[in-house]
Write an enzyme that holds these catalytic residues in place. Sequence first.
Site, PDB file in Angstrom:
ATOM      1  N   LYS A  68       0.822  -1.213   0.000  1.00  0.00           N
ATOM      2  CA  LYS A  68       0.000   0.000   0.000  1.00  0.00           C
ATOM      3  C   LYS A  68       0.851   1.255   0.000  1.00  0.00           C
ATOM      4  CE  LYS A  68      -4.350  -1.589   1.860  1.00  0.00           C
ATOM      5  NZ  LYS A  68      -5.354  -1.461   2.906  1.00  0.00           N
ATOM      6  N   LYS A 109      -7.498 -10.363  -5.863  1.00  0.00           N
ATOM      7  CA  LYS A 109      -8.690 -10.554  -5.044  1.00  0.00           C
ATOM      8  C   LYS A 109      -9.777  -9.531  -5.403  1.00  0.00           C
ATOM      9  CE  LYS A 109      -8.880  -9.125  -0.450  1.00  0.00           C
ATOM     10  NZ  LYS A 109      -9.012  -9.278   1.012  1.00  0.00           N
ATOM     11  N   LYS A 113     -12.778  -4.460  -2.122  1.00  0.00           N
ATOM     12  CA  LYS A 113     -13.688  -3.329  -2.247  1.00  0.00           C
ATOM     13  C   LYS A 113     -12.959  -2.013  -2.468  1.00  0.00           C
ATOM     14  CE  LYS A 113     -14.194  -3.422   2.788  1.00  0.00           C
ATOM     15  NZ  LYS A 113     -12.821  -3.821   2.917  1.00  0.00           N
TER      16      LYS A 113
END
Length: 361
Positions: free
Chosen positions: A112, A197, A200
């Site tokens: 990230k 994956k 969201k």
Amino acid sequence: MKRVFSGVKPTGHLTLGNYLGALRQWAEVDQHRADSLFCVVDLHALTVDHDPARVRRLSRQAATLLLASGLDPDLCTVFVQSHVDEHARLSYLLECVATDGEMRRMIQYKEKAARERERGGSVRLSLLTYPVLMAADILAYGTHEVPVGDDQAQHVELARDLAGRFNQRYGHTFVVPKATLPAVAARVMNLQEPASKMGKSDDFGPGIVYLLDEPEVVRRKMMRAVTDSGREVVYDRAGRPGVANLLEILAACTGGDPAAMSAGYGSYGALKKDAAEAVVAVLEPLQARHRELCADPGYVERVLRDGAEKARGMARPVVDRAYRAIGLLPPLTEAAADAQSGITAEAVTASAAEAALNAAR
Ligand code: TRP
């Protein structure tokens, strides 16, 4: 009874991946077998660039979807992280037990942070300390098991390490938790990018089925899923990730086995169609329940208020104990209260001294 804790981060609309990989398991299995807490971890949503109004909206929506998925406030505790101060209180103590090297080694942080820097943005300090807050979420409740996807296994491992280290240094305080991975469909992949994956927080809209997508939108996304070269339907996760993902989604929705189900299909088109209908059928009751809950916002608010109160009652004594163990002085009034209920010998002595002092006045 076993204590179970898990959380969902309000950083995007919840997806089919969240449901099949986590929420459904929580509702169908965990809340019946354990004393469980399910938390909308809104503090975690502040670790990356965020819009305050959106976080508020997504937090409320996530809580509503947890209930729509079948979590029953009579069986489990549903609440919002920021409503219980104990998470932040404990997080600081755990920062005094964790090391900076340990944080920088976390895979999710590395990924990230790299992405954030690529975009030219700055990396919030809270992104680095995120796993410590997550450990606090878990440890504050004496949690035994943490049902999460395998991308969170490293974070739960850290919570284990911190619990063990704290206990060893300062005396037994925390239950040492462990991660449990759901049996089926732990990982639903992005329909357009079957190597990653169905998360969201990613912006890959066409590859993500959201729990609140209209049936027509679900069908369109499913029918446009990327498949693999080749024609026959075989279950091969590594070689045919697109088809394997469709088979897994179908199997997860209908309770079958992906490898066995592959035999029933002669073409990708037929598989996509059945998988699409299976997803629509799973989402329909959930969406109907969501509509009902949205029509009664007072109910959701009450559930969250009661949930927070219950959670506070569980976390408070654990976190207070950690404060004492690590060497923080109890506030005098609290020590006196402790003495009355006979909790610690030290507190009793302190209060006796205080009484003597008062008598002498
Ligand atoms: N980090 C988790 C995720 O990204 C969310 C989370 C925060 C969590 N705190 C938790 C999960 C505690 C389980 C237990 O999905």
